[in-house]
Design an enzyme around this catalytic site. Sequence first.
Site, PDB file in Angstrom:
ATOM      1  N   TYR A  78       1.607  -0.928  -0.202  1.00  0.00           N
ATOM      2  CA  TYR A  78       0.073  -0.071  -0.145  1.00  0.00           C
ATOM      3  C   TYR A  78       0.891   1.032   0.044  1.00  0.00           C
ATOM      4  CZ  TYR A  78      -3.482   3.370   1.471  1.00  0.00           C
ATOM      5  OH  TYR A  78      -3.983   4.425   1.838  1.00  0.00           O
ATOM      6  N   GLU A 113      -3.365   7.454  -4.014  1.00  0.00           N
ATOM      7  CA  GLU A 113      -3.526   6.167  -3.556  1.00  0.00           C
ATOM      8  C   GLU A 113      -2.927   5.135  -4.322  1.00  0.00           C
ATOM      9  OE1 GLU A 113      -5.766   4.571  -0.021  1.00  0.00           O
ATOM     10  OE2 GLU A 113      -7.140   4.004  -2.110  1.00  0.00           O
TER      11      GLU A 113
END
Length: 403
Positions: free
Chosen positions: A119, A207
């Site tokens: 992530y 993101e």
Amino acid sequence: MKVHEYQAKELLAAAGANVPRHVVCKTPDEAAAAFDQLSNGGGVMVKAQIHAGGRGAGQLVGFADKLGGVKFCSSKEKARTVAETMLKHPLKTLQTGPQGQPIRTLIVQADAEPDKEFYVAVVFDRGIGLPVLMASAAGGMDIEKVAHDTPEQIIKVPFSPETGLLAFQARRLAYELGFTGDQVAKAEKIMLALSKVYLEKDATLAEVNPLAVTKSGDVVVLDAKFDFDDNALFRHKDVAALRDESEENPAELRAGKANLNFIQLDGTIACLVNGAGLAMATMDIINYHGTAHGVGPANFLDVGGSVTAAGAVEAFRIILSDPKVKGILVNVFGGIASCATIADALVKAGKEVGFKVPVVVRLEGNEVEKARAILAAAAADLPTLKTAADLTGAAKLIVELSK
């Protein structure tokens, strides 16, 4: 403003990130043709494009078999069938509510065969006043659980908005995450691209989830998400052009065009307030007095300090278009705004739109006596319109009338 996954990937690719090959599709036939173009003897991923996360773990509404918004397809006919099904059924995720969202666009993506997922994101940390690159080797769909249960697994790297993320910061983070060999340089390049788009395009969130190491050892952006600052769109025409209004709440979109700050909620008492802080306090007091009776706020609506009569009337039209609304609380403190302007708008809206639900009004401040006179003169024509001397009394009254 949100954009679709494929749009976020295109922005990242333009900044130098490694993105899997994909084709944007609107029909099952286009998905089947994309399979021939991308499968390379293997399979493809068919991915629904909606403005919501958790698509892979979601469920198509009204479809008996468990099928979410991300599906591996090993054949051309499978890609066609999956695409046809997705385009027929709304996709329900944790972020959409039970009704789901219609799927109008798909991407067919070459299967990158991920071996390990990470992530990576850039957000603004208000506590230190700097953008922060956040990353975790425990990435993927469960990053929210990681953040809640084991926050120490998330690494944070603040960086200067003047210089941007520096190469050595990205490289050091890549090593900390466990990248090795030439994967380090590939991961570094993606992190630098992510921070570049975040700063240059005035994003509020950038993101990549997941950032994947493939079975062949490559490092790729498997999924990406960007949110952009609406107030900065005037200087980013290219980003503004990516807006998909079909993905937005129609009432919120309509309010935005009237320069109203509006967010639709699930309650039954609508609010019309001038000022964001006062609007939040108004929502709180409705909850405080209404929870025991099963009622709560139906919206957040800040009409602003310089609201016009036309803007206020449009606000009432938007509020009354929601069939869930059983009552309206108007709470205005006249500073810049005139209470008389709101009162005029109330009377005008009542006559033009019609108040079929109770409306309780609490006014204080600039021209309040004039406003009260306007409302008193219109009382006979607007029997559902009531006034209150203070906010507590107004909240109690609208809860009682709306039960």
